[in-house]
Write a protein that holds these residues in place. Sequence first.
Motif, PDB file in Angstrom:
ATOM      1  N   LEU A 176       0.750  -1.174   0.070  1.00 54.54           N
ATOM      2  CA  LEU A 176      -0.121  -0.058  -0.005  1.00 54.54           C
ATOM      3  C   LEU A 176       0.790   1.439   0.053  1.00 54.54           C
ATOM      4  O   LEU A 176       0.715   2.199  -0.850  1.00 54.54           O
ATOM      5  CB  LEU A 176      -1.120  -0.127   1.380  1.00 54.54           C
ATOM      6  N   GLU A 177       1.864   1.166   0.935  1.00 51.53           N
ATOM      7  CA  GLU A 177       2.666   2.517   0.763  1.00 51.53           C
ATOM      8  C   GLU A 177       3.368   2.851  -0.110  1.00 51.53           C
ATOM      9  O   GLU A 177       3.568   4.014  -0.425  1.00 51.53           O
ATOM     10  CB  GLU A 177       3.485   2.388   2.337  1.00 51.53           C
ATOM     11  N   SER A 178       3.884   1.669  -1.087  1.00 48.65           N
ATOM     12  CA  SER A 178       4.507   1.754  -2.194  1.00 48.65           C
ATOM     13  C   SER A 178       3.636   2.613  -3.418  1.00 48.65           C
ATOM     14  O   SER A 178       4.093   3.231  -3.995  1.00 48.65           O
ATOM     15  CB  SER A 178       5.205   0.534  -2.924  1.00 48.65           C
ATOM     16  N   LYS A 179       2.267   2.018  -3.447  1.00 52.96           N
ATOM     17  CA  LYS A 179       1.298   2.710  -4.156  1.00 52.96           C
ATOM     18  C   LYS A 179       0.941   4.275  -3.759  1.00 52.96           C
ATOM     19  O   LYS A 179       0.852   4.922  -4.567  1.00 52.96           O
ATOM     20  CB  LYS A 179       0.053   1.915  -4.053  1.00 52.96           C
ATOM     21  N   TYR A 180       1.102   4.492  -2.610  1.00 58.17           N
ATOM     22  CA  TYR A 180       0.893   5.853  -2.046  1.00 58.17           C
ATOM     23  C   TYR A 180       1.959   6.819  -2.766  1.00 58.17           C
ATOM     24  O   TYR A 180       1.806   7.875  -3.031  1.00 58.17           O
ATOM     25  CB  TYR A 180       0.966   5.877  -0.651  1.00 58.17           C
ATOM     26  N   ARG A 181       3.310   6.324  -2.841  1.00 56.34           N
ATOM     27  CA  ARG A 181       4.282   7.092  -3.308  1.00 56.34           C
ATOM     28  C   ARG A 181       4.207   7.493  -4.837  1.00 56.34           C
ATOM     29  O   ARG A 181       5.324   7.953  -5.226  1.00 56.34           O
ATOM     30  CB  ARG A 181       5.803   6.322  -3.008  1.00 56.34           C
ATOM     31  N   GLN A 182       3.372   6.662  -5.455  1.00 58.20           N
ATOM     32  CA  GLN A 182       2.983   7.127  -7.167  1.00 58.20           C
ATOM     33  C   GLN A 182       2.222   8.270  -7.066  1.00 58.20           C
ATOM     34  O   GLN A 182       1.879   9.039  -8.032  1.00 58.20           O
ATOM     35  CB  GLN A 182       2.443   5.793  -7.580  1.00 58.20           C
ATOM     36  N   LEU A 183       1.709   9.008  -5.854  1.00 56.08           N
ATOM     37  CA  LEU A 183       0.977  10.007  -6.094  1.00 56.08           C
ATOM     38  C   LEU A 183       1.983  11.188  -6.757  1.00 56.08           C
ATOM     39  O   LEU A 183       2.842  11.405  -6.379  1.00 56.08           O
ATOM     40  CB  LEU A 183       0.649  10.559  -4.477  1.00 56.08           C
ATOM     41  N   GLY A 184       1.183  11.898  -7.572  1.00 56.16           N
ATOM     42  CA  GLY A 184       1.912  13.138  -8.410  1.00 56.16           C
ATOM     43  C   GLY A 184       2.426  12.511  -9.472  1.00 56.16           C
ATOM     44  O   GLY A 184       3.519  13.294  -9.836  1.00 56.16           O
ATOM     45  N   SER A 185       2.167  11.238 -10.376  1.00 53.37           N
ATOM     46  CA  SER A 185       2.769  10.790 -11.246  1.00 53.37           C
ATOM     47  C   SER A 185       1.761  10.438 -12.363  1.00 53.37           C
ATOM     48  O   SER A 185       0.634  10.346 -12.006  1.00 53.37           O
ATOM     49  CB  SER A 185       3.391   9.609 -10.906  1.00 53.37           C
ATOM     50  N   TYR A 186       2.345  10.349 -13.620  1.00 55.99           N
ATOM     51  CA  TYR A 186       1.536   9.878 -14.619  1.00 55.99           C
ATOM     52  C   TYR A 186       1.795   8.421 -14.896  1.00 55.99           C
ATOM     53  O   TYR A 186       2.838   8.033 -14.741  1.00 55.99           O
ATOM     54  CB  TYR A 186       1.951  10.811 -16.093  1.00 55.99           C
ATOM     55  N   GLY A 187       0.773   7.597 -15.481  1.00 59.78           N
ATOM     56  CA  GLY A 187       0.987   6.368 -15.873  1.00 59.78           C
ATOM     57  C   GLY A 187       1.656   5.985 -17.178  1.00 59.78           C
ATOM     58  O   GLY A 187       1.874   7.346 -17.661  1.00 59.78           O
ATOM     59  N   GLY A 188       1.611   5.023 -17.669  1.00 56.00           N
ATOM     60  CA  GLY A 188       1.817   4.782 -19.073  1.00 56.00           C
ATOM     61  C   GLY A 188       0.772   4.581 -20.118  1.00 56.00           C
ATOM     62  O   GLY A 188      -0.530   5.379 -19.890  1.00 56.00           O
ATOM     63  N   GLY A 189       0.838   4.275 -21.102  1.00 56.89           N
ATOM     64  CA  GLY A 189       0.055   3.987 -22.279  1.00 56.89           C
ATOM     65  C   GLY A 189      -0.469   5.302 -22.631  1.00 56.89           C
ATOM     66  O   GLY A 189       0.158   6.322 -23.012  1.00 56.89           O
ATOM     67  N   ASN A 190      -1.911   5.437 -22.364  1.00 54.76           N
ATOM     68  CA  ASN A 190      -2.572   6.719 -22.928  1.00 54.76           C
ATOM     69  C   ASN A 190      -2.607   7.716 -22.106  1.00 54.76           C
ATOM     70  O   ASN A 190      -3.311   8.744 -22.219  1.00 54.76           O
ATOM     71  CB  ASN A 190      -4.131   6.353 -23.360  1.00 54.76           C
ATOM     72  N   HIS A 191      -1.789   7.653 -20.905  1.00 56.88           N
ATOM     73  CA  HIS A 191      -1.942   8.699 -20.113  1.00 56.88           C
ATOM     74  C   HIS A 191      -0.770   9.876 -20.658  1.00 56.88           C
ATOM     75  O   HIS A 191      -0.039   9.576 -21.126  1.00 56.88           O
ATOM     76  CB  HIS A 191      -1.477   8.295 -18.529  1.00 56.88           C
ATOM     77  N   PHE A 192      -1.143  10.974 -20.319  1.00 54.99           N
ATOM     78  CA  PHE A 192      -0.212  12.187 -20.633  1.00 54.99           C
ATOM     79  C   PHE A 192      -0.400  13.413 -20.072  1.00 54.99           C
ATOM     80  O   PHE A 192      -1.641  13.711 -19.157  1.00 54.99           O
ATOM     81  CB  PHE A 192      -0.616  12.453 -22.105  1.00 54.99           C
ATOM     82  N   GLY A 193       0.292  14.384 -19.952  1.00 54.58           N
ATOM     83  CA  GLY A 193       0.302  15.752 -19.950  1.00 54.58           C
ATOM     84  C   GLY A 193       0.672  16.550 -20.976  1.00 54.58           C
ATOM     85  O   GLY A 193       1.597  16.223 -21.832  1.00 54.58           O
ATOM     86  N   GLU A 194      -0.065  17.472 -21.457  1.00 54.49           N
ATOM     87  CA  GLU A 194      -0.085  18.184 -22.804  1.00 54.49           C
ATOM     88  C   GLU A 194      -0.076  19.844 -22.633  1.00 54.49           C
ATOM     89  O   GLU A 194      -1.094  20.192 -21.979  1.00 54.49           O
ATOM     90  CB  GLU A 194      -1.119  17.807 -23.591  1.00 54.49           C
ATOM     91  N   CYS A 195       0.868  20.578 -22.914  1.00 54.54           N
ATOM     92  CA  CYS A 195       0.983  21.979 -22.998  1.00 54.54           C
ATOM     93  C   CYS A 195      -0.070  22.291 -24.091  1.00 54.54           C
ATOM     94  O   CYS A 195       0.189  21.909 -25.276  1.00 54.54           O
ATOM     95  CB  CYS A 195       2.359  22.326 -22.909  1.00 54.54           C
ATOM     96  N   GLU A 196      -0.849  23.376 -23.681  1.00 52.25           N
ATOM     97  CA  GLU A 196      -1.941  23.632 -24.878  1.00 52.25           C
ATOM     98  C   GLU A 196      -1.621  25.164 -25.064  1.00 52.25           C
ATOM     99  O   GLU A 196      -1.654  25.955 -24.074  1.00 52.25           O
ATOM    100  CB  GLU A 196      -3.357  23.131 -24.441  1.00 52.25           C
TER     101      GLU A 196
END
Length: 498
Positions: free
Chosen positions: A205-225
């Motif tokens: 559980l704590e290892s998953k909490y540490r993913q907070l503030g991150s994008y996943g793979g695949g179709n996840h993204f951040g995009e400047c518009e």
Amino acid sequence: MDTTNQMINVTGVATATLDVGGDLSPITIIGNESIRQTFDANTIGQAINCRMAPGVTSVVLNPDAHVGYGAPVGCVMASPTHVYPGPVGVDIKCSMSLLQTDLPADAINEPTVRRKLIQAIAKRVPTGAGRGQRHVPKSRPVDGRLGFQLTTDGASKSVLKKLGIPKSWASRCEDAFHTAHDGSCDTLAARLEWMGRTRDSLDRLESKYRQLGSYGGGNHFGECEVVHVAEDLASRKIAESFGLKDGHVAFLSHCGSRGLGHDLAMGQFRAMKSSFEKRGRAFPAGDPQLVHAEVDSDEGRSYLGDMAMGANFATVNHLLINQLVLESFRDVFPGIRGDLIYFISHNIARLEPLDGRPQWVHRKGATRAYPAGHPELDRTPFAETGHPILLPGNPRDGSSVMVALPGASLSAFSVNHGAGRRMSRTKAKKLLDQQTIDADLTQHDVMSNCREYPRDEAPDAYKDFGEVLASVQAAGLATEVARLQAKFVIKDGSPADD
């Protein structure tokens, strides 16, 4: 199920129905003729299976529909009595959010400036499956105690303060927090404590909490518009009320509940499947991905609790990503300001008034679309306009901010969550040419953090976004308020979470 003899009845320019037989109401289909050609037999078959499943009162296929886990991605399924994990998805509360800045578009014309922004974001926001704060130097540390709190409380004032997120952003969320079936956060806390009862489970559980503030793979993204508000007066007034700034820089994000939501969803699939097998119950249409539970059963309450915790994590994940992105922009442009326009989910089941009674509206790759005056928007900033609808297209052709019209009642007050795949990942990797993809994006002045843009995420792997938007507008569901033009993309080549 064989769909060869099923008849799609065209009812309008961009609407149709699909009869499933018996006394069941037909499936509502949103899409013009071009879009309807993208629905293969497997997609239609999954939709029919969903409509015939226990407790289901209605099913909608949106223009982006394609084969998914148990239910098509791009479908809406409603039931007053049952909950279904499949038509929510593995990435619980996968969502979109949009951050608007006061930075004028010409400030990022130069590629060297955009490269600095990409590098600044990369120091704060990790990408890819399994990634967490330890992989970047300027992230927010999340320990077990804070992770537990945000998973059970959502975007509470206390959580936002600890993470340095503006508390006003909670009012810009479709839902800032989710509770257990009894309306309590304490019930969620008790369940989460039980889940972490052993050292191994607590460590996970704590290892998953540490993913907070991150994008996943695949179709996840951040995009400047760059924001381009529609020219008509009505759209400009709505855009202004939303906080959109024509000709200025914004940032669009697509992500969800990361590994925590995945673990919660898969645990529920296993538990429900085991329950079916122990009781000798048949899966709907023989598909174990359509396992379900009555809402007021122990299994139903358990699922709603786990879904709520995954949704809380996803909410705070998005808000933190937006804050980290804003800080990254300030590394390059000190003093700029930014505000959250909206945060809206597309993998969730929500209890909503529908057809005169409360129903659990499952949106799998579909997004809520409430127009002005909808009672669910009372006491929100969007009561008089309808809330923003964030529809990602692709980096080459742009994305859209829309607002619902009264006609959205046709589709259970829902629209598509994007363009929708026209190629499987395997097919896209096989058929699409890497040099052509990269040259196409360069020609459209779109940069990326990837040395080679992922072939399975290339624009041509997705449906024609223009036809998708045309279908939504021709069906009278929503209208476009602004178009978003991509200037750079943050992605990862890892497998998708959803």
